[in-house]
Design a protein around this motif. Structure first.
Motif, short mmCIF file in Angstrom:
data_model
loop_
_atom_site.label_atom_id
_atom_site.label_comp_id
_atom_site.label_asym_id
_atom_site.label_seq_id
_atom_site.Cartn_x
_atom_site.Cartn_y
_atom_site.Cartn_z
N ALA A 67 0.82 -1.21 0.00
CA ALA A 67 0.00 0.00 0.00
C ALA A 67 0.86 1.26 0.00
O ALA A 67 0.32 2.38 0.04
N ARG A 68 2.19 1.11 -0.03
CA ARG A 68 3.15 2.21 -0.07
C ARG A 68 3.08 3.09 1.19
O ARG A 68 3.32 4.29 1.13
N LEU A 69 2.74 2.45 2.31
CA LEU A 69 2.81 3.15 3.59
C LEU A 69 4.23 3.18 4.13
O LEU A 69 4.61 4.09 4.87
N ILE A 70 5.02 2.16 3.79
CA ILE A 70 6.43 2.10 4.17
C ILE A 70 7.23 1.69 2.94
O ILE A 70 6.69 1.07 2.01
N ASP A 71 8.53 2.05 2.92
CA ASP A 71 9.34 1.70 1.76
C ASP A 71 9.92 0.29 1.93
O ASP A 71 9.80 -0.33 3.00
N ALA A 72 10.56 -0.19 0.89
CA ALA A 72 11.05 -1.57 0.88
C ALA A 72 12.13 -1.80 1.93
O ALA A 72 12.16 -2.86 2.59
N ASP A 73 13.03 -0.82 2.13
CA ASP A 73 14.10 -0.99 3.12
C ASP A 73 13.53 -1.08 4.54
O ASP A 73 13.99 -1.88 5.36
N THR A 74 12.54 -0.24 4.83
CA THR A 74 11.91 -0.28 6.15
C THR A 74 11.22 -1.61 6.38
O THR A 74 11.32 -2.21 7.46
N ALA A 75 10.51 -2.09 5.34
CA ALA A 75 9.83 -3.38 5.46
C ALA A 75 10.84 -4.50 5.72
O ALA A 75 10.61 -5.37 6.56
N GLN A 76 11.97 -4.47 5.00
CA GLN A 76 12.98 -5.52 5.18
C GLN A 76 13.57 -5.48 6.59
O GLN A 76 13.79 -6.52 7.22
N PHE A 77 13.82 -4.26 7.10
CA PHE A 77 14.38 -4.12 8.45
C PHE A 77 13.45 -4.76 9.49
O PHE A 77 13.90 -5.55 10.33
N TRP A 78 12.16 -4.44 9.41
CA TRP A 78 11.23 -4.98 10.41
C TRP A 78 10.91 -6.45 10.16
O TRP A 78 10.51 -7.16 11.10
N GLN A 79 11.08 -6.93 8.95
CA GLN A 79 10.96 -8.37 8.71
C GLN A 79 12.07 -9.13 9.43
O GLN A 79 11.83 -10.20 10.00
N ILE A 80 13.28 -8.56 9.42
CA ILE A 80 14.39 -9.21 10.14
C ILE A 80 14.14 -9.14 11.64
O ILE A 80 14.39 -10.11 12.38
N VAL A 81 13.62 -7.99 12.12
CA VAL A 81 13.27 -7.87 13.54
C VAL A 81 12.26 -8.96 13.92
O VAL A 81 12.37 -9.61 14.96
N THR A 82 11.26 -9.17 13.04
CA THR A 82 10.24 -10.19 13.29
C THR A 82 10.85 -11.58 13.32
O THR A 82 10.53 -12.41 14.20
N ALA A 83 11.74 -11.87 12.35
CA ALA A 83 12.38 -13.19 12.31
C ALA A 83 13.21 -13.44 13.57
O ALA A 83 13.19 -14.53 14.14
N ILE A 84 13.93 -12.41 14.02
CA ILE A 84 14.72 -12.56 15.24
C ILE A 84 13.80 -12.76 16.44
O ILE A 84 14.05 -13.61 17.32
N GLY A 85 12.70 -12.00 16.47
CA GLY A 85 11.74 -12.15 17.56
C GLY A 85 11.15 -13.54 17.62
O GLY A 85 10.99 -14.12 18.70
N LEU A 86 10.80 -14.09 16.46
CA LEU A 86 10.27 -15.46 16.42
C LEU A 86 11.32 -16.46 16.89
O LEU A 86 11.00 -17.44 17.57
#
Length: 592
Positions: A361-380
């Motif tokens: 939906a272009r609320l966040i850019d690709a780099d921001t999404a990738q950063f928080w995806q890694i945060v999520t993976a680490i959290g899991l």
């Protein structure tokens, strides 16, 4: 002919997955490390950022790595679907209705407050309002796939976690639509939330009606064939049809899986269905965990180690505090709030879905999404460690609370009855034993129940009835009778088996949810299993007969006769022997 064979890539991926399940995971289990971490580490090792990156230089590694991570994603999604299906099997519509205050009260409070605080923190770092809201909602979600296998759905922690996770699963669809409406991409059009909810409601109603009418007949036909393969096929058919039906109208497929489990839980075949589908759920969940590990790029983690550590710590601390305080506001004990808060602190697999929606939906850019995806993976990845930390912290706090409740208690010496679980039913049993001068000792894991019992002069101990230390404190060698009063069917059956193994000569009287549960308890070794549905009917009959003028003596005699008749019927249907009757008569001999 060659075109009909399974592609080599698929066989290679299957080899890695089965190798992880059959070799790596038992090794972790032997080291007493949770298999969850084992599967994630396997994904990290064999994924595109691990050994898979070396395939061009070392071609033979192709056979022990995942060649196409996206190819196994459907199996990972199927694992989550089967997990929600199994949760539905453990529930019932009646229990779900009883949990409505926790689901829509506690669940809504925890999600809304966590999302608002996370969004506020992200706004302070310079994120846009819409982007901060999307990230806040995504990170506020907790992992159903990891939390529930750890906590279960029984006990104070399991019930609290289940209620919050159920609300999050229900809220996932509105969240996705909200983020789509906020983004610039919303101008491109698409189905509206209202139309999706209307179509989804119609599908849910259709599934409920069809399930009530067709499922008993379907499983009856499958059971008559005495073919496990056909029974398994029927079970998977129901899950897949329900998931496709809800997914086809824009709702989450996991909602359909949960609904299918609830419908089957209302039939007499739910125990068999649960047993026959459990291995598939375990393996599919293992695939999901492997995909989580494959999404962690260690080089990127190393390059952003400081910011990632701050982000993971911030999310975990904020969610743990909000969840713990929410539970305290709902009246839960400090030990339960502490353990559940830490357990629920990491992000979720559905966080990845919401992040992808926000990026689309272009609320966040690709780099921001990738950063928080890694945060999520680490959290899991650290969720099992958080669960262990929460368990240790909750146990330590619970022991302190329990010691305060046990400060002056002196259990009666000599032979006595033992009550396991001192809630509403256990308290009533204790009152009746006290009235008739029968010595007893009780135990419960809820400090509030323990304190209430102690204030009433009851000998109530604090402890987890599943632990060996609790059994030692109860001194079962002097038990005249064992009474289980908890409303947790799976736990009750497990405890009955353990008690029967330790004391084969002692009567075990157990509270049962219904006739089917009573039959299961008899098979586990119970002397008496008392179905709540039967007792309420008998009490109603007694009140009616007395009010109509029938003398009390004949009424009581007929009630006892009907109770014995019903018990005999349960035992005959369960193909049980007369052992429980002999044990109960032995108790009467001791009492006289």
């Amino acid at each position: 002919m060659a075109g009909t064979l399974v592609p080599t890539a698929a066989l290679s991926d299957a080899l890695v997955i089965l190798g992880a399940a059959g070799i790596v995971i038992p090794a972790f289990a032997r080291l007493r490390i949770t298999p969850i971490i084992g599967f994630i580490l396997v994904g990290l090792a064999v994924g595109p950022y691990g050994l898979g990156a070396m395939v061009p230089q070392v071609p033979w590694l192709y056979h022990i790595t995942i060649s196409d991570p996206h190819a196994i994603e459907p199996f990972a999604e199927f694992g989550i679907i089967l997990l929600l299906f199994e949760i539905g099997l453990e529930l019932s519509f009646n229990r779900l209705w009883q949990m409505r205050r926790l689901v829509f009260g506690l669940g809504a409070m925890e999600l809304a407050v966590s999302a608002a605080l996370l969004a506020g923190a992200l706004l302070a770092t310079g994120e846009s309002t819409a982007g901060a809201l999307g990230l806040g909602l995504a990170l506020a979600l907790s992992s159903t796939a990891l939390v529930l296998p750890i906590s279960g759905t029984q006990g104070p922690v399991g019930r609290a976690a289940l209620s919050m996770l159920l609300f999050e699963d229900i809220a996932l669809v509105p969240i996705i639509f909200l983020l789509g409406a906020l983004g610039p991409a919303s101008a491109e059009g698409g189905p509206s939330l209202l139309s999706t909810l209307l179509e989804g409601g119609a599908v849910v109603v259709a599934l409920l009606v069809a399930g009530k009418l067709l499922l008993p007949r379907l499983f009856a036909q499958a059971a008559q064939t005495k073919s496990p393969e056909l029974f398994l096929a029927a079970s998977l058919l129901v899950v897949i049809v329900a998931a496709l039906a809800t997914g086809g109208v824009g709702l989450s497929p996991i909602m359909g899986a949960l609904l299918a489990g609830l419908l089957i839980a209302e039939t007499e075949y739910h125990t068999e269905v649960e047993a026959i589908t459990k291995p598939f759920k375990g393996l599919a969940l293992g695939v999901f965990l492997i995909t989580i590990g494959m999404g962690i790029d260690l080089r990127l983690v190393w390059q952003n180690a400081g910011s990632l550590a701050i982000a993971v710590t911030g999310v975990v601390l904020l969610k743990a505090i909000v969840t713990g305080l929410s539970l305290r506001l709902m009246g839960k004990e400090r030990s339960t709030a502490l353990q559940t808060g830490i357990l629920m602190a990491s992000p979720s697999e559905t966080t990845l879905i919401v992040l992808a929606t926000a990026a689309q939906a272009r609320l966040i850019d690709a780099d921001t999404a990738q950063f928080w995806q890694i945060v999520t993976a680490i959290g899991l990845t650290i969720t099992p460690l958080l669960a262990k930390l929460g368990e240790m912290s909750g146990r330590r706090l619970g022991k302190a609370e329990g010691r305060a409740a046990d400060a002056d208690i002196e259990p009666p010496e000599g032979d006595r009855a033992v009550i396991l679980g001192f809630g509403r039913v256990g308290r009533l049993v204790g009152d009746m034993l006290k009235v008739h001068g029968t010595p007893f000792v009780a135990i419960d894991s809820d400090p509030a129940m323990v304190r209430a019992g102690r204030e009433a002069g009851m000998p109530v101990l604090f402890g987890n009835i599943e632990s060996s230390s609790a059994f030692e404190r109860l001194d079962l060698d002097h038990a005249r009778a064992l009474i289980l009063t908890m409303d947790e069917p799976v736990l009750a059956s497990r405890i009955v088996r353990r008690l029967r193994a330790e004391r084969p000569d002692v009567p075990i009287i157990v509270r049962a949810r219904d006739a089917e549960h009573a039959a299961e308890l008899y098979r586990a070794g119970a002397s008496h299993a008392v179905p709540e549905t039967l007792e309420s009917s008998l009490q109603l009959s007694e009140a009616v007969l007395v009010d109509l003028g029938v003398p009390m003596g004949p009424v009581i005699a007929s009630i006892h006769e009907k109770r014995d008749e019903f018990r005999k019927q349960i035992m005959e249907e369960g193909e049980l022997d007369s052992l429980p009757r002999l044990k109960s008569s032995r108790l009467r001999e001791r009492q006289t």
